[in-house]
Design an enzyme around this catalytic site. Structure first.
Site, mmCIF file in Angstrom:
data_model
loop_
_atom_site.group_PDB
_atom_site.id
_atom_site.type_symbol
_atom_site.label_atom_id
_atom_site.label_comp_id
_atom_site.label_asym_id
_atom_site.label_seq_id
_atom_site.Cartn_x
_atom_site.Cartn_y
_atom_site.Cartn_z
ATOM 1 N N SER A 50 8.912 -60.988 -26.590
ATOM 2 C CA SER A 50 7.621 -61.671 -26.500
ATOM 3 C C SER A 50 7.643 -63.125 -26.955
ATOM 4 O O SER A 50 6.657 -63.831 -26.772
ATOM 5 C CB SER A 50 6.557 -60.909 -27.294
ATOM 6 N N LYS A 87 4.745 -64.007 -34.004
ATOM 7 C CA LYS A 87 3.857 -64.572 -32.981
ATOM 8 C C LYS A 87 3.532 -66.014 -33.325
ATOM 9 O O LYS A 87 3.735 -66.478 -34.441
ATOM 10 C CB LYS A 87 2.536 -63.782 -32.895
#
Length: 136
Positions: A50, A87
């Site tokens: 990701s 993230k």
């Protein structure tokens, strides 16, 4: 202690003689090079795809500093509902962003258990996997 050669190495070097033959090797600690706040820094291992557009790939080492100020857009490691995630943070909209196509942003909601564990200040690409016992 590792040795450091104070030149930039090009990926496309050709020929047989080392470009470093005329340089003196200096002692260098990777801790001193990569870590600014040793007592507030830890190493993690990235998992998943990701964050590839941020240059973080599955199996990379993450150097995470707990003492630096958090800025909007920083890549962070956080505890989200009991799971550690890596993230990009959007502080203004309270979202966690993936840096990969097809990965939706996560809206941090009221009731979420959310704690920033630190800012990723470096990532190190491993071209060979680490021995499993390193992170056992």
């Amino acid at each position: 202690m590792l040795k450091f050669i104070p030149i930039k190495a090009q990926a496309g070097i050709t020929g047989f003689e080392s470009p470093a033959t005329d340089y003196q090797m200096l002692g260098l600690s990777l801790d001193n090079l990569l870590i600014e706040h040793p007592s507030a820094t830890y190493i993690g291992l990235a998992s998943g795809e990701s964050m590839i557009h941020a240059g973080i790939f599955d199996g990379d080492l993450l150097v995470i500093d707990r003492s630096v100020s958090l800025h909007n857009g920083d890549v962070i490691v956080a505890n989200l509902n009991g799971v550690f995630v890596c993230k990009q943070i959007d502080q203004f909209n309270r979202r966690l962003l993936s840096c990969s196509k097809g990965q939706p942003a996560y809206q941090i909601r009221e009731g979420d258990e959310f704690q920033v564990e630190g800012v990723v200040i470096r990532s190190i690409r491993l071209h060979r996997k680490l021995h499993q016992e390193v992170f056992a």
